[in-house]
Scaffold this motif. Structure first.
Motif, PDB file in Angstrom:
ATOM      1  N   LEU A  47       0.838  -1.209   0.000  1.00 22.07           N
ATOM      2  CA  LEU A  47       0.000   0.000   0.000  1.00 22.07           C
ATOM      3  C   LEU A  47       0.867   1.250   0.000  1.00 22.07           C
ATOM      4  O   LEU A  47       0.572   2.231  -0.701  1.00 22.07           O
ATOM      5  N   ARG A  97     -14.064   0.252  -1.792  1.00 25.01           N
ATOM      6  CA  ARG A  97     -13.129  -0.595  -2.538  1.00 25.01           C
ATOM      7  C   ARG A  97     -12.827   0.063  -3.897  1.00 25.01           C
ATOM      8  O   ARG A  97     -13.646   0.820  -4.410  1.00 25.01           O
ATOM      9  N   TRP A 101      -9.624  -1.431 -11.819  1.00 26.47           N
ATOM     10  CA  TRP A 101      -8.825  -0.236 -12.116  1.00 26.47           C
ATOM     11  C   TRP A 101      -7.699  -0.643 -13.048  1.00 26.47           C
ATOM     12  O   TRP A 101      -6.817  -1.415 -12.666  1.00 26.47           O
ATOM     13  N   LEU A 130      -6.608  -3.755 -11.183  1.00 22.90           N
ATOM     14  CA  LEU A 130      -6.312  -3.726  -9.748  1.00 22.90           C
ATOM     15  C   LEU A 130      -7.596  -3.604  -8.933  1.00 22.90           C
ATOM     16  O   LEU A 130      -8.563  -2.957  -9.357  1.00 22.90           O
ATOM     17  N   PHE A 131      -7.562  -4.227  -7.740  1.00 23.30           N
ATOM     18  CA  PHE A 131      -8.688  -4.196  -6.799  1.00 23.30           C
ATOM     19  C   PHE A 131      -8.117  -3.908  -5.410  1.00 23.30           C
ATOM     20  O   PHE A 131      -7.173  -4.585  -4.991  1.00 23.30           O
ATOM     21  N   PHE A 132      -8.679  -2.929  -4.702  1.00 28.77           N
ATOM     22  CA  PHE A 132      -8.219  -2.587  -3.352  1.00 28.77           C
ATOM     23  C   PHE A 132      -9.390  -2.683  -2.376  1.00 28.77           C
ATOM     24  O   PHE A 132     -10.535  -2.409  -2.759  1.00 28.77           O
ATOM     25  N   HIS A 154      -2.489 -11.702  -5.354  1.00 28.37           N
ATOM     26  CA  HIS A 154      -2.795 -10.891  -4.172  1.00 28.37           C
ATOM     27  C   HIS A 154      -1.532 -10.265  -3.568  1.00 28.37           C
ATOM     28  O   HIS A 154      -0.468 -10.892  -3.531  1.00 28.37           O
ATOM     29  N   LYS A 159      -6.871 -12.207   2.420  1.00 27.86           N
ATOM     30  CA  LYS A 159      -8.178 -12.050   1.805  1.00 27.86           C
ATOM     31  C   LYS A 159      -8.849 -13.425   1.758  1.00 27.86           C
ATOM     32  O   LYS A 159      -8.210 -14.413   1.351  1.00 27.86           O
ATOM     33  N   TYR A 226     -11.835  -8.865   2.411  1.00 25.79           N
ATOM     34  CA  TYR A 226     -10.509  -8.453   2.878  1.00 25.79           C
ATOM     35  C   TYR A 226     -10.441  -8.638   4.395  1.00 25.79           C
ATOM     36  O   TYR A 226     -11.181  -7.979   5.133  1.00 25.79           O
ATOM     37  N   PHE A 231      -4.579  -5.398  -1.625  1.00 25.66           N
ATOM     38  CA  PHE A 231      -5.001  -5.211  -3.012  1.00 25.66           C
ATOM     39  C   PHE A 231      -4.558  -6.403  -3.838  1.00 25.66           C
ATOM     40  O   PHE A 231      -3.699  -7.199  -3.432  1.00 25.66           O
ATOM     41  N   SER A 232      -5.169  -6.541  -5.009  1.00 23.56           N
ATOM     42  CA  SER A 232      -4.884  -7.664  -5.903  1.00 23.56           C
ATOM     43  C   SER A 232      -4.873  -7.170  -7.338  1.00 23.56           C
ATOM     44  O   SER A 232      -5.421  -6.112  -7.649  1.00 23.56           O
TER      45      SER A 232
END
Length: 291
Positions: A47, A97, A101, A130-132, A154, A159, A226, A231-232
């Motif tokens: 992060l 979230r 992205w 991307l996923f947060f 990941h 998660k 999460y 993020f992944s």
């Protein structure tokens, strides 16, 4: 009582031949624990690193509010500077979230940190997503519109992932003309009195840690929660099974258009009717099976 979930198989690493034979052809999920240890991202991506690289970018945010007829397809619920969002993630639990992205479009500089792995499938190189999420935030149970083969990498924290294949649709309270189950089902702690059909669904689960890769076969339902901020990144390959490929084409070009049209004509009544049909259809299955 808990959901009927088997642990997803895990391997340390894998050759593309073994992946194709043991997981892609039988369409079985797998977690590969040490496949990307040679990526710069393996040691760099956190992060804090994302904040340093893209802190000034305005990012789209989503929470767990139910679908509203006025919402456009994948329309964000809020926006924020990435630096402020990461500060929020680290400070306190949040439902916000980042979803789908596109790194390639938004932050081309991050491309030097990863490679497109050779799993024996042709990956869509224009769609690294991307996923947060913050602690306890989650995605509704859903499957992807294109029924793609998904490789989910990941980073930072942990998660929880729950998967179901398409054969379980009849037990999941699937909402018609959409890709989701009823949004008021808590898959991390389901109420079986309210949703009795879930007792019959057979699925998979795992907990993803930093640097691990999850393979999700074509059209698999997925719920992700999460357990810590993290993020992944997802890479995808098109559906190869003819049935799934034709379903993907239908979803993208017909199902989505019908749904958008009905939202415009009927508004919230359309959403309410769909949610009700999810219960009606699932209850009919239970009656038919004498459960």
């Amino acid at each position: 009582m808990d959901l009927q979930l088997s642990q997803i198989e895990r391997v340390k690493t894998i050759t593309k031949e073994d992946f194709i034979k043991n997981y892609f052809k039988p369409q079985k999920p797998v977690v590969i624990e040490q496949f990307i240890t040679d990526w710069p991202a393996y040691n760099k991506w956190s992060l804090d690193y994302m904040k340093e690289q893209v802190g000034d970018k305005i990012v789209p945010l989503y929470d767990d509010r139910p679908v509203d007829y006025k919402d456009g397809f994948n329309e964000p619920h809020a926006t924020m500077k990435m630096a402020d969002y990461i500060n929020l993630l680290k400070r306190e639990p949040t439902k916000f979230r980042i979803f789908l992205w596109n790194i390639l479009k938004e932050v081309p500089s991050l491309q030097k940190d990863y490679r497109y792995p050779d799993f024996g499938l042709r990956l869509m190189k224009g769609l690294p997503m991307l996923f947060f999420g913050g602690k306890d935030s989650y995605t509704f149970m859903h499957y992807d519109i294109d029924l793609a083969n998904i490789f989910h990498f990941h980073f930072e924290g942990t998660k929880r992932v729950i998967l179901f294949d398409q054969k379980q649709n009849k037990y999941l309270y699937k909402v018609p003309h959409s890709l989701i189950t009823r949004e008021d089902i808590d898959f991390s702690n389901p109420d079986f009195e309210k949703w009795p059909a879930l007792k019959n669904a057979k699925g998979y689960e795992t907990q993803l840690n930093h640097g691990e890769v999850l393979y999700m076969p074509e059209g698999y339902w997925h719920y992700m929660k999460y357990l810590t901020p993290g993020f992944s990144m997802s890479l995808r390959a098109i559906a190869r099974k003819p049935k799934n490929f034709s379903k993907a084409v239908y979803n993208v070009f017909i199902m989505r258009s019908i749904d958008n049209l009905m939202r415009r004509i009927k508004g919230q009544k359309w959403i309410d009717w769909k949610n009700n049909q999810a219960i009606v259809k699932t209850n009919k299955v239970l009656e038919k099976e004498g459960r």
